[in-house]
Design a protein around this motif. Structure first.
Motif, PDB file in Angstrom:
ATOM      1  N   PRO A   1       0.789  -1.244   0.000  1.00  0.00           N
ATOM      2  CA  PRO A   1       0.000   0.000   0.000  1.00  0.00           C
ATOM      3  C   PRO A   1       0.816   1.286   0.000  1.00  0.00           C
ATOM      4  O   PRO A   1       0.359   2.299  -0.516  1.00  0.00           O
ATOM      5  CB  PRO A   1      -0.832  -0.126   1.279  1.00  0.00           C
ATOM      6  N   TYR A   2       2.016   1.277   0.588  1.00  0.00           N
ATOM      7  CA  TYR A   2       2.769   2.521   0.724  1.00  0.00           C
ATOM      8  C   TYR A   2       3.873   2.666  -0.326  1.00  0.00           C
ATOM      9  O   TYR A   2       4.630   3.643  -0.303  1.00  0.00           O
ATOM     10  CB  TYR A   2       3.389   2.592   2.129  1.00  0.00           C
ATOM     11  N   THR A   3       3.962   1.727  -1.259  1.00  0.00           N
ATOM     12  CA  THR A   3       5.034   1.760  -2.242  1.00  0.00           C
ATOM     13  C   THR A   3       5.002   3.012  -3.097  1.00  0.00           C
ATOM     14  O   THR A   3       6.037   3.592  -3.431  1.00  0.00           O
ATOM     15  CB  THR A   3       4.954   0.520  -3.150  1.00  0.00           C
ATOM     16  N   TYR A   4       3.805   3.467  -3.458  1.00  0.00           N
ATOM     17  CA  TYR A   4       3.677   4.574  -4.408  1.00  0.00           C
ATOM     18  C   TYR A   4       3.321   5.902  -3.741  1.00  0.00           C
ATOM     19  O   TYR A   4       2.875   6.827  -4.420  1.00  0.00           O
ATOM     20  CB  TYR A   4       2.641   4.223  -5.469  1.00  0.00           C
ATOM     21  N   VAL A   5       3.525   6.030  -2.447  1.00  0.00           N
ATOM     22  CA  VAL A   5       3.322   7.320  -1.787  1.00  0.00           C
ATOM     23  C   VAL A   5       4.346   8.315  -2.337  1.00  0.00           C
ATOM     24  O   VAL A   5       5.528   7.997  -2.496  1.00  0.00           O
ATOM     25  CB  VAL A   5       3.462   7.178  -0.263  1.00  0.00           C
ATOM     26  N   ASP A   6       3.903   9.520  -2.680  1.00  0.00           N
ATOM     27  CA  ASP A   6       4.761  10.557  -3.266  1.00  0.00           C
ATOM     28  C   ASP A   6       5.381  10.093  -4.578  1.00  0.00           C
ATOM     29  O   ASP A   6       6.549  10.378  -4.878  1.00  0.00           O
ATOM     30  CB  ASP A   6       5.856  10.985  -2.286  1.00  0.00           C
ATOM     31  N   SER A   7       4.604   9.393  -5.370  1.00  0.00           N
ATOM     32  CA  SER A   7       5.119   8.836  -6.623  1.00  0.00           C
ATOM     33  C   SER A   7       5.172   9.893  -7.723  1.00  0.00           C
ATOM     34  O   SER A   7       4.689  11.014  -7.571  1.00  0.00           O
ATOM     35  CB  SER A   7       4.253   7.654  -7.060  1.00  0.00           C
ATOM     36  N   LYS A   8       5.753   9.515  -8.860  1.00  0.00           N
ATOM     37  CA  LYS A   8       5.960  10.413 -10.006  1.00  0.00           C
ATOM     38  C   LYS A   8       5.102   9.924 -11.169  1.00  0.00           C
ATOM     39  O   LYS A   8       5.066   8.724 -11.464  1.00  0.00           O
ATOM     40  CB  LYS A   8       7.445  10.399 -10.402  1.00  0.00           C
ATOM     41  N   LEU A   9       4.420  10.865 -11.819  1.00  0.00           N
ATOM     42  CA  LEU A   9       3.584  10.550 -12.966  1.00  0.00           C
ATOM     43  C   LEU A   9       4.378  10.762 -14.245  1.00  0.00           C
ATOM     44  O   LEU A   9       4.906  11.849 -14.492  1.00  0.00           O
ATOM     45  CB  LEU A   9       2.344  11.454 -12.965  1.00  0.00           C
ATOM     46  N   GLY A  10       4.487   9.704 -15.070  1.00  0.00           N
ATOM     47  CA  GLY A  10       5.117   9.841 -16.368  1.00  0.00           C
ATOM     48  C   GLY A  10       4.143  10.410 -17.383  1.00  0.00           C
ATOM     49  O   GLY A  10       2.971  10.655 -17.090  1.00  0.00           O
ATOM     50  N   ARG A  11       4.612  10.583 -18.613  1.00  0.00           N
ATOM     51  CA  ARG A  11       3.756  11.142 -19.658  1.00  0.00           C
ATOM     52  C   ARG A  11       2.876  10.051 -20.258  1.00  0.00           C
ATOM     53  O   ARG A  11       3.380   9.082 -20.821  1.00  0.00           O
ATOM     54  CB  ARG A  11       4.608  11.774 -20.759  1.00  0.00           C
ATOM     55  N   PRO A  12       1.548  10.170 -20.151  1.00  0.00           N
ATOM     56  CA  PRO A  12       0.662   9.161 -20.737  1.00  0.00           C
ATOM     57  C   PRO A  12       0.700   9.235 -22.268  1.00  0.00           C
ATOM     58  O   PRO A  12       0.912  10.306 -22.852  1.00  0.00           O
ATOM     59  CB  PRO A  12      -0.722   9.549 -20.212  1.00  0.00           C
ATOM     60  N   VAL A  13       0.478   8.085 -22.905  1.00  0.00           N
ATOM     61  CA  VAL A  13       0.428   8.035 -24.369  1.00  0.00           C
ATOM     62  C   VAL A  13      -0.778   7.206 -24.789  1.00  0.00           C
ATOM     63  O   VAL A  13      -1.179   6.266 -24.097  1.00  0.00           O
ATOM     64  CB  VAL A  13       1.716   7.444 -24.965  1.00  0.00           C
ATOM     65  N   PRO A  14      -1.402   7.545 -25.925  1.00  0.00           N
ATOM     66  CA  PRO A  14      -2.574   6.783 -26.377  1.00  0.00           C
ATOM     67  C   PRO A  14      -2.177   5.483 -27.056  1.00  0.00           C
ATOM     68  O   PRO A  14      -1.344   5.471 -27.965  1.00  0.00           O
ATOM     69  CB  PRO A  14      -3.246   7.747 -27.359  1.00  0.00           C
ATOM     70  N   LEU A  15      -2.771   4.393 -26.606  1.00  0.00           N
ATOM     71  CA  LEU A  15      -2.620   3.090 -27.245  1.00  0.00           C
ATOM     72  C   LEU A  15      -3.788   2.836 -28.189  1.00  0.00           C
ATOM     73  O   LEU A  15      -3.825   1.860 -28.922  1.00  0.00           O
ATOM     74  CB  LEU A  15      -2.533   2.005 -26.173  1.00  0.00           C
ATOM     75  N   GLY A  16      -4.765   3.735 -28.151  1.00  0.00           N
ATOM     76  CA  GLY A  16      -5.942   3.723 -29.003  1.00  0.00           C
ATOM     77  C   GLY A  16      -6.731   4.970 -28.700  1.00  0.00           C
ATOM     78  O   GLY A  16      -6.272   5.846 -27.944  1.00  0.00           O
TER      79      GLY A  16
ATOM     80  N   ASP B   1      -9.437   5.099 -26.933  1.00  0.00           N
ATOM     81  CA  ASP B   1     -10.001   5.026 -25.587  1.00  0.00           C
ATOM     82  C   ASP B   1      -9.189   4.118 -24.670  1.00  0.00           C
ATOM     83  O   ASP B   1      -9.711   3.583 -23.696  1.00  0.00           O
ATOM     84  CB  ASP B   1     -11.455   4.558 -25.644  1.00  0.00           C
ATOM     85  N   LEU B   2      -7.906   3.941 -24.974  1.00  0.00           N
ATOM     86  CA  LEU B   2      -7.010   3.149 -24.131  1.00  0.00           C
ATOM     87  C   LEU B   2      -5.659   3.839 -24.084  1.00  0.00           C
ATOM     88  O   LEU B   2      -5.096   4.182 -25.129  1.00  0.00           O
ATOM     89  CB  LEU B   2      -6.860   1.731 -24.681  1.00  0.00           C
ATOM     90  N   PHE B   3      -5.139   4.027 -22.858  1.00  0.00           N
ATOM     91  CA  PHE B   3      -3.930   4.823 -22.675  1.00  0.00           C
ATOM     92  C   PHE B   3      -2.940   4.091 -21.767  1.00  0.00           C
ATOM     93  O   PHE B   3      -3.334   3.367 -20.853  1.00  0.00           O
ATOM     94  CB  PHE B   3      -4.274   6.181 -22.052  1.00  0.00           C
ATOM     95  N   VAL B   4      -1.644   4.312 -22.045  1.00  0.00           N
ATOM     96  CA  VAL B   4      -0.587   3.835 -21.148  1.00  0.00           C
ATOM     97  C   VAL B   4      -0.207   4.992 -20.235  1.00  0.00           C
ATOM     98  O   VAL B   4       0.170   6.069 -20.711  1.00  0.00           O
ATOM     99  CB  VAL B   4       0.651   3.363 -21.925  1.00  0.00           C
ATOM    100  N   VAL B   5      -0.318   4.775 -18.931  1.00  0.00           N
ATOM    101  CA  VAL B   5      -0.020   5.824 -17.950  1.00  0.00           C
ATOM    102  C   VAL B   5       1.113   5.326 -17.045  1.00  0.00           C
ATOM    103  O   VAL B   5       0.895   4.470 -16.185  1.00  0.00           O
ATOM    104  CB  VAL B   5      -1.259   6.168 -17.100  1.00  0.00           C
ATOM    105  N   PRO B   6       2.336   5.822 -17.224  1.00  0.00           N
ATOM    106  CA  PRO B   6       3.454   5.357 -16.391  1.00  0.00           C
ATOM    107  C   PRO B   6       3.433   5.999 -15.006  1.00  0.00           C
ATOM    108  O   PRO B   6       3.210   7.202 -14.873  1.00  0.00           O
ATOM    109  CB  PRO B   6       4.696   5.797 -17.175  1.00  0.00           C
ATOM    110  N   VAL B   7       3.669   5.181 -13.997  1.00  0.00           N
ATOM    111  CA  VAL B   7       3.756   5.673 -12.616  1.00  0.00           C
ATOM    112  C   VAL B   7       5.030   5.100 -12.003  1.00  0.00           C
ATOM    113  O   VAL B   7       5.275   3.889 -12.074  1.00  0.00           O
ATOM    114  CB  VAL B   7       2.535   5.245 -11.774  1.00  0.00           C
ATOM    115  N   PHE B   8       5.824   5.961 -11.376  1.00  0.00           N
ATOM    116  CA  PHE B   8       7.102   5.558 -10.808  1.00  0.00           C
ATOM    117  C   PHE B   8       7.118   5.897  -9.317  1.00  0.00           C
ATOM    118  O   PHE B   8       6.669   6.971  -8.911  1.00  0.00           O
ATOM    119  CB  PHE B   8       8.250   6.283 -11.503  1.00  0.00           C
ATOM    120  N   SER B   9       7.648   4.984  -8.518  1.00  0.00           N
ATOM    121  CA  SER B   9       7.725   5.239  -7.081  1.00  0.00           C
ATOM    122  C   SER B   9       8.708   6.366  -6.789  1.00  0.00           C
ATOM    123  O   SER B   9       9.464   6.795  -7.655  1.00  0.00           O
ATOM    124  CB  SER B   9       8.140   3.966  -6.342  1.00  0.00           C
ATOM    125  N   ARG B  10       8.672   6.822  -5.576  1.00  0.00           N
ATOM    126  CA  ARG B  10       9.463   7.980  -5.172  1.00  0.00           C
ATOM    127  C   ARG B  10      10.946   7.776  -5.493  1.00  0.00           C
ATOM    128  O   ARG B  10      11.486   6.683  -5.350  1.00  0.00           O
ATOM    129  CB  ARG B  10       9.283   8.200  -3.671  1.00  0.00           C
TER     130      ARG B  10
END
Length: 439
Positions: free
Chosen positions: A254-269, A271-280
């Motif tokens: 549960p606490y792995t992604y606290v204060d995480s970083k949002l990458g740049r989302p890209v469209p895979l279609g 109505d479908l997107f890849v959204v990268p999320v990186f831990s602190r």
């Protein structure tokens, strides 16, 4: 067809500032590619930064003695020749300010009508004409705005991407999150029709994901009319729930992604997107840290993730290789880091992994993956040699390894020919033919 293109500096900049092209980054000269966008016509737009920084003992009015930070957007024709360059970030020779700020953390998006959208933190977006000669619109946000200052400016997005039908996929920043000062990229949003982004017209963005929901400190001044959720501006509790941090924590503690970083989302279609999320990110080292390339639909529902990566053996934290690109026309996603090149199908299944430990592919560690093309190619930039590699991707991703091996071998041959023809100094390529527009 494999094609290698030199990324050039305008001769006017080199001459005005008497740039020592032999200087290294350690000596104060930087040339960094920030983003690339490919047009259906075969033209390629490259956004990059040229910077000289030296410790000055005294101030001089002579441009040859001054430090500078230029942003450049150059349009390259299908044959690789530079056609137009937009130059910005520094004051004009008469002292008037540039229409765009210095190019820190900027991204590039090509809109359906050929207009270019340049966006940057904390939320400024600028529209440029296709020939790079004019700024059509500017939505500016002060970089250090806080609630105590005079006003928030006129923000739009931190980054933009475009789906096949012309919808916008955006990241926007928010103030007043948790105990952080300043603005942080926090909201993933989409437009519900074509881009609708034009001079004087902001497309309304509908929030589909909120990275962090700790927004108790937000006030009315932090709301943005163009960014909405459930019919009202996003702010405080009016935001998508559960948060993106909570969604990706299904793959971790549960606490792995606290204060995480949002990458740049890209469209895979559409109505479908890849959204990268990186831990602190920690100063002590991050290899082995958690990350998720989440798949979200246009209602913010999690549809899975890009599978098959090991947190340590395939870590994007080494060298901070955070870019994921997607080809929405063919439903494929790609990622390149220091350990390999990876390719997925639209269902998130890993279809190819090319290890940089294998001798034919060691050179991949020197490249950054930038963008796909409408023709199904990948655009990679060599970080030191300032060359853009156009890499064809086969229809069958099982043949990707052979295609990459051929492309790297061809790159070496084409690089040698370019070097003999243009004689770059320390891999800095200078061009005299492109029309330069100061913005």
């Amino acid at each position: 067809m494999v094609h290698t293109i030199p990324l050039t500096l305008p001769s006017s900049v080199v001459d005005t500032h008497r740039v020592d092209l032999a200087a290294k980054p350690s000596e104060g000269l930087y040339f960094t590619v920030l983003d690339v966008a490919a047009a259906p016509s075969g033209d390629t737009y490259v956004l990059y930064m040229a910077r000289r920084y030296r410790v000055l003992t005294e101030f001089s009015q002579d441009p040859a003695e001054q430090n500078f930070t230029y942003g450049l957007v150059t349009r390259y024709a299908p044959d690789g020749s530079p056609v137009d360059t937009a130059l910005f970030g520094q004051p004009h020779p008469d002292g008037s300010p540039s229409a765009l700020p210095e190019p820190w953390d900027m991204t590039l998006a090509l809109l359906p009508d050929g207009t270019l959208a340049v966006s940057g933190k904390p939320g400024s977006t600028f529209l440029l004409s296709a020939d790079l000669s004019r700024v059509l619109e500017a939505w500016r946000t002060p970089h250090n705005f806080s609630a105590e200052e005079a006003g928030p400016g006129d923000p739009y997005a931190t980054s933009l991407s475009v789906t096949p039908s012309g919808r916008l996929l955006a990241v926007t920043s928010e103030y007043g999150l948790s105990n952080w000062a300043g603005a942080h990229p926090n909201i993933v949003a989409v437009s519900d029709s074509g881009s609708g982004l034009a001079p004087g017209t902001k497309a309304t963005l509908r929030a589909i994901a909120s990275l962090d929901g700790r927004a108790e400190r937000q006030t009315e001044a932090d709301l943005r009319p163009h960014l909405r959720f459930q019919g009202a501006p996003v702010g405080r509790d009016n935001r998508p729930s559960p948060t993106l941090t909570e969604l990706v924590s299904a793959y971790a503690t549960p606490y792995t992604y606290v204060d995480s970083k949002l990458g740049r989302p890209v469209p895979l279609g559409d109505d479908l997107f890849v959204v990268p999320v990186f831990s602190r990110i920690y100063r002590s080292g991050n290899r082995g840290g958690a990350f998720t390339f989440a798949l979200l639909d246009d209602q913010g529902r999690m549809a899975g993730r890009l599978e098959g990566l090991d947190l340590y053996k395939d870590s994007p934290f080494t060298g901070f290789c955070f870019t994921v690109v997607a080809d929405p026309h063919r439903g494929r996603a790609f990622h390149l880091n220091r350990y390999g090149l990876y390719a997925w199908s639209a269902d998130g299944q890993l279809r190819a992994r090319i290890s940089t430990e294998d001798k034919p592919f060691k050179a991949l560690t020197h490249f950054a993956l930038m963008a796909p093309t409408p023709a199904g190619e990948l655009l990679l930039v060599h970080r030191k040699q300032n060359l853009l590699l156009r890499l064809p991707v086969p229809e069958d991703l099982g043949d990707l390894q052979s295609a990459v091996e051929t492309a790297l071998r061809t790159y070496g041959t084409q690089r040698t020919a370019l070097k003999k023809r243009s004689a770059p100094v320390n891999w800095h390529w200078v061009d005299e033919s492109a029309l330069v527009h100061r913005l």
